[in-house]
Write a protein that holds these residues in place. Structure first.
Motif, PDB file in Angstrom:
ATOM      1  N   ASN A  39       0.845  -1.203   0.000  1.00 21.01           N
ATOM      2  CA  ASN A  39       0.000   0.000   0.000  1.00 21.01           C
ATOM      3  C   ASN A  39       0.875   1.246   0.000  1.00 21.01           C
ATOM      4  N   GLY A  40       0.458   2.201  -0.775  1.00 16.53           N
ATOM      5  CA  GLY A  40       1.172   3.475  -0.810  1.00 16.53           C
ATOM      6  C   GLY A  40       2.449   3.449  -1.627  1.00 16.53           C
ATOM      7  N   LYS A  43       1.332   2.680  -7.016  1.00 16.30           N
ATOM      8  CA  LYS A  43       0.758   1.943  -8.151  1.00 16.30           C
ATOM      9  C   LYS A  43      -0.358   2.745  -8.826  1.00 16.30           C
ATOM     10  N   THR A  44      -1.287   3.227  -8.005  1.00 18.87           N
ATOM     11  CA  THR A  44      -2.388   4.024  -8.553  1.00 18.87           C
ATOM     12  C   THR A  44      -1.859   5.317  -9.159  1.00 18.87           C
ATOM     13  N   THR A  45      -0.839   5.879  -8.517  1.00 16.88           N
ATOM     14  CA  THR A  45      -0.250   7.117  -9.039  1.00 16.88           C
ATOM     15  C   THR A  45       0.269   6.909 -10.457  1.00 16.88           C
ATOM     16  N   GLN A  86      -9.769   1.871  -8.755  1.00 14.67           N
ATOM     17  CA  GLN A  86      -9.659   1.146  -7.482  1.00 14.67           C
ATOM     18  C   GLN A  86     -10.972   1.269  -6.708  1.00 14.67           C
ATOM     19  N   HIS A 253      -7.980   4.021  -0.766  1.00 19.92           N
ATOM     20  CA  HIS A 253      -7.900   5.449  -0.453  1.00 19.92           C
ATOM     21  C   HIS A 253      -7.865   6.222  -1.757  1.00 19.92           C
TER      22      HIS A 253
HETATM   23  N1  LIG Z   1      -3.764  13.026  -5.031  1.00 25.07           N
HETATM   24  C1  LIG Z   1      -2.943  12.783  -3.986  1.00 25.07           C
HETATM   25  N2  LIG Z   1      -2.672  13.752  -3.090  1.00 25.07           N
HETATM   26  C2  LIG Z   1      -1.835  13.529  -2.053  1.00 25.07           C
HETATM   27  N3  LIG Z   1      -1.220  12.368  -1.844  1.00 25.07           N
HETATM   28  C3  LIG Z   1      -1.439  11.356  -2.694  1.00 25.07           C
HETATM   29  C4  LIG Z   1      -2.322  11.515  -3.809  1.00 25.07           C
HETATM   30  N4  LIG Z   1      -2.362  10.362  -4.507  1.00 25.07           N
HETATM   31  C5  LIG Z   1      -1.552   9.518  -3.846  1.00 25.07           C
HETATM   32  N5  LIG Z   1      -1.001  10.116  -2.764  1.00 25.07           N
HETATM   33  C6  LIG Z   1      -0.025   9.490  -1.864  1.00 25.07           C
HETATM   34  O1  LIG Z   1       0.988   8.953  -2.662  1.00 25.07           O
HETATM   35  C7  LIG Z   1       1.370   7.667  -2.189  1.00 25.07           C
HETATM   36  C8  LIG Z   1       1.143   6.631  -3.258  1.00 25.07           C
HETATM   37  O2  LIG Z   1      -0.243   6.485  -3.425  1.00 25.07           O
HETATM   38  P1  LIG Z   1      -0.899   5.443  -4.431  1.00 25.07           P
HETATM   39  O3  LIG Z   1      -2.361   5.638  -4.352  1.00 25.07           O
HETATM   40  O4  LIG Z   1      -0.290   5.579  -5.771  1.00 25.07           O
HETATM   41  O5  LIG Z   1      -0.506   4.060  -3.784  1.00 25.07           O
HETATM   42  P2  LIG Z   1      -0.923   2.596  -4.202  1.00 25.07           P
HETATM   43  O6  LIG Z   1       0.323   1.856  -4.520  1.00 25.07           O
HETATM   44  O7  LIG Z   1      -1.949   2.627  -5.250  1.00 25.07           O
HETATM   45  O8  LIG Z   1      -1.514   2.036  -2.831  1.00 25.07           O
HETATM   46  P3  LIG Z   1      -2.776   1.083  -2.552  1.00 25.07           P
HETATM   47  O9  LIG Z   1      -2.311  -0.316  -2.706  1.00 25.07           O
HETATM   48  O10 LIG Z   1      -3.143   1.395  -1.158  1.00 25.07           O
HETATM   49  O11 LIG Z   1      -3.830   1.460  -3.513  1.00 25.07           O
HETATM   50  C9  LIG Z   1       0.549   7.424  -0.934  1.00 25.07           C
HETATM   51  O12 LIG Z   1       1.330   7.805   0.183  1.00 25.07           O
HETATM   52  C10 LIG Z   1      -0.630   8.336  -1.096  1.00 25.07           C
HETATM   53  O13 LIG Z   1      -1.125   8.734   0.153  1.00 25.07           O
END
Ligand SMILES: Nc1ncnc2c1ncn2[C@@H]1O[C@H](COP(=O)(O)OP(=O)(O)OP(=O)(O)O)[C@@H](O)[C@H]1O
Ligand SMILES: [Mg+2]
Lengths: 256, 317
Positions: A39-40, A43-45, A86, A253
């Protein structure tokens, strides 16, 4: 094999959090690439940057050789990239059927005020897609009444209805009942293979990754820490310790 | 099924209006104004589907009415004044729509209100052109070349109002069934997803906005023809509020809701004003309060519920 999507040196930070810290990745045409990681990890980014929702601070992304940095989500869809979310993004006042029909209409002709949304050909195609996702029984249910799994599948069906060349799916199986999961993914994989769609999917279920991915990219703290075939990557002790070993809490999230 | 019943209700209502008008002549004016407002409220209904409330749509109605008042001395033909008013309001709607369709919710509502107030002040201030609050008396008009007397003009206004109401109700219904119409409610529930399907939500809303301005312009034409005196009060913010009031009163579930709401509104106003000279706003307020509390779907939903109960009763052995 040609390169479908190419990312180079992507950087993006939110405050002190490095969500992308030098991402280099080539997605080959026709392959299924799984993204795994805690998590975090960002990936989504990565998906958000690839679909125009977020703009990287540095780096480049090309799709079929064309730069897509700075393009709007709408323009990127027109180029042939679709995504699912997601947290499912469906139209809550519409039925499952209408949700998918809206996506089909978006592709085939949205701006004709004299043609009903559920014209015979659009309705037929929508029913066809819905059946593939096992949603036929609830086609007429309002999207606001669906459980998480059905909403997720509707969301993916909508992305697929756009007939993209590249489909990005953010945790397509989370929320989908374990009993249906493998069957749904198998059908989805078959449909995508038949249509020659390139797919990138974030996945927490290693069984799904192992069975359906051609390659796996491991995300960790905004970087790709490992990349290779599922056989090689999933058996890597480091990956086992950092990703698979840690219990993945599925806490959705900020997605988009 | 649903469509057949709507057409039936509309046809019966139109016939009833004509019969009542023949029996009670002073109702002609009330009905004509009600239908003109209903046509305008139909545009508000379309915007409400996207969750957007315009508190300034009297702007387009009054703009259409003033076009008629200004143009009538040079071009008295009603069948030319109508498209002129509609076109003018549409163009204004396009220009303003390009701007306001970027905004949502309270900003959308207030921007519309602000722009309508700008127009209202303009009408009031430029006395030499608009005659200020006195307004402009409509010059004599013709219909298919025949000069209209006050009496025939009133009939012409009612006839055209009924015709336009029928045409717009059908067109809006078709439009709401189309992807563009469904896109409105998509804006309300998940606007971002539209963008990720390659659809510009702003363009969806702009199309609805321009359509609403077009219909309001036609409403303005009818008002000008029926009142024969065009004043700035048509553009005042209370006139816009009244349109939203009618939309909620009638209900947004059917294209007939606005007309039902407008007729109920005008009749209540006339009768309540006759009963209590100063208290009619209170009565209207109470009526709306009751509707919101007990029938959030508006008068249309009450009518439908009644029809359904009847069908249920008739079906029983
Ligand atoms: N729009 C945003 N504004 C501020 N912080 C963000 C934003 N999008 C992502 N983050 C932060 O950037 C980091 C990476 O987030 P991301 O959503 O890409 O993680 P992830 O790998 O998809 O996690 P998960 O498995 O929980 O979905 C996290 O710490 C998240 O809180
Ligand atoms: Mg994520």
């Amino acid at each position: 094999m040609s390169v479908c999507l190419s990312a180079r040196g992507l950087h993006l930070a939110f405050g002190g959090v490095r969500a992308a810290d030098g991402i280099d990745l080539d997605v080959m045409t026709g392959e299924f690439l799984a993204i795994i990681g805690p998590n975090g990890a960002g990936k989504t980014t990565f998906i958000n940057m690839t679909t125009g929702y977020l703009k990287p601070l540095a780096g480049s992304i090309t799709f079929s050789g064309q730069s897509i940095i700075g393009l709007t989500p709408r323009r990127i869809v027109e180029l042939g990239i679709a995504r699912s979310f997601q947290l499912p993004q469906v139209f809550l006042e519409h039925s499952v059927l209408e949700n998918v029909a809206l996506a089909i209409a978006a592709r085939t002709g949205f701006w004709k005020p004299s043609r009903p949304l559920l014209s015979p050909d659009v309705a037929a195609e929508a029913h066809d897609i819905i059946a593939k996702f096992g949603l036929a029984d609830i086609a007429d249910r309002g999207a606001d009444t669906l459980n998480e799994g059905a909403r997720k599948l509707t969301d993916i069906a909508m992305a697929l209805a756009l007939r993209p060349r590249l489909l990005l799916m953010d945790e397509p199986t989370s929320g989908v009942a374990a009993a249906d999961k493998m069957e749904v993914v198998a059908t989805l994989a078959r449909v995508l293979r038949e249509a020659g769609v390139t797919a990138v999917f974030v996945e927490h279920d290693m069984e799904v990754v192992d069975r359906f991915a051609d390659r796996v990219a491991v995300w960790s703290q905004g970087r790709i820490s490992a990349l290779g075939t599922p056989g090689a990557v999933l058996s890597d002790p480091r990956v086992q310790r950092d990703v698979i070993g840690t219990r993945l809490v599925e806490a959705p999230h900020a997605s988009a | 099924m649903m469509r057949a019943r709507e057409i039936l209700v509309a046809a019966v209502a139109a016939a009833a209006i004509l019969l009542l008008t023949l029996a009670v002549p002073w109702l002609r004016f009330v009905f004509t104004i009600a239908i003109a407002k209903g046509i305008t409220v139909l545009g508000i209904l379309v915007l409400l589907r996207a969750g957007q409330v315009s508190f300034g749509h009297a702007l387009y109605l009054s703009f259409g009415a003033y076009i008629v008042a200004f143009a009538a001395p040079f071009c008295p033909e009603a069948l030319l004044l109508l498209p002129l008013a509609a076109l003018g309001a549409t163009l204004l709607g396009l220009v303003i729509g390009l701007f306001v369709s970027r905004y949502r919710d309270i900003f959308f509502g207030m921007l519309n209100l602000a722009l309508s107030m700008v127009f209202y002040s303009t009408l009031e201030k430029f006395y030499s052109i608009t005659h200020g609050t006195d307004g402009i008396r409509l010059a004599r008009t013709t219909f298919l070349g025949m000069t209209l007397t006050p009496e025939t003009q009133a009939w012409t206004a009612l006839g055209l109002a009924l015709l336009l109401a029928a045409v717009f109700a059908i067109l809006v219904r078709i439009y709401l069934e189309s992807p563009m119409g469904h896109g409105l409610s998509a804006i309300k529930t998940r606007e971002a997803r539209l963008e990720f399907m390659g659809i510009s939500a702003q363009r969806v809303l702009l199309a609805a906005y321009v359509l609403s301005a077009f219909m309001a312009g036609c409403g303005g034409f009818i008002v000008a023809m029926a009142t024969r005196q065009v004043t700035p009060s048509l553009a005042y913010w209370t006139a816009s509020g009244e349109l939203v009031f009618i939309a909620i009163l009638g209900g947004t579930g059917s294209v007939l809701g606005p007309f039902l709401g407008a007729i109920a509104y005008e009749l209540t106003r006339v009768y309540a004003a006759a009963l209590f000279a100063e208290g009619w706003q209170m009565i209207l307020g109470a009526v709306l309060l009751l509707v919101i509390l007990f029938a959030p779907g508006g008068l249309w939903s009450i009518l439908r519920r009644m029809a359904r109960q009847r069908v249920g009763r008739d079906a029983r052995p």
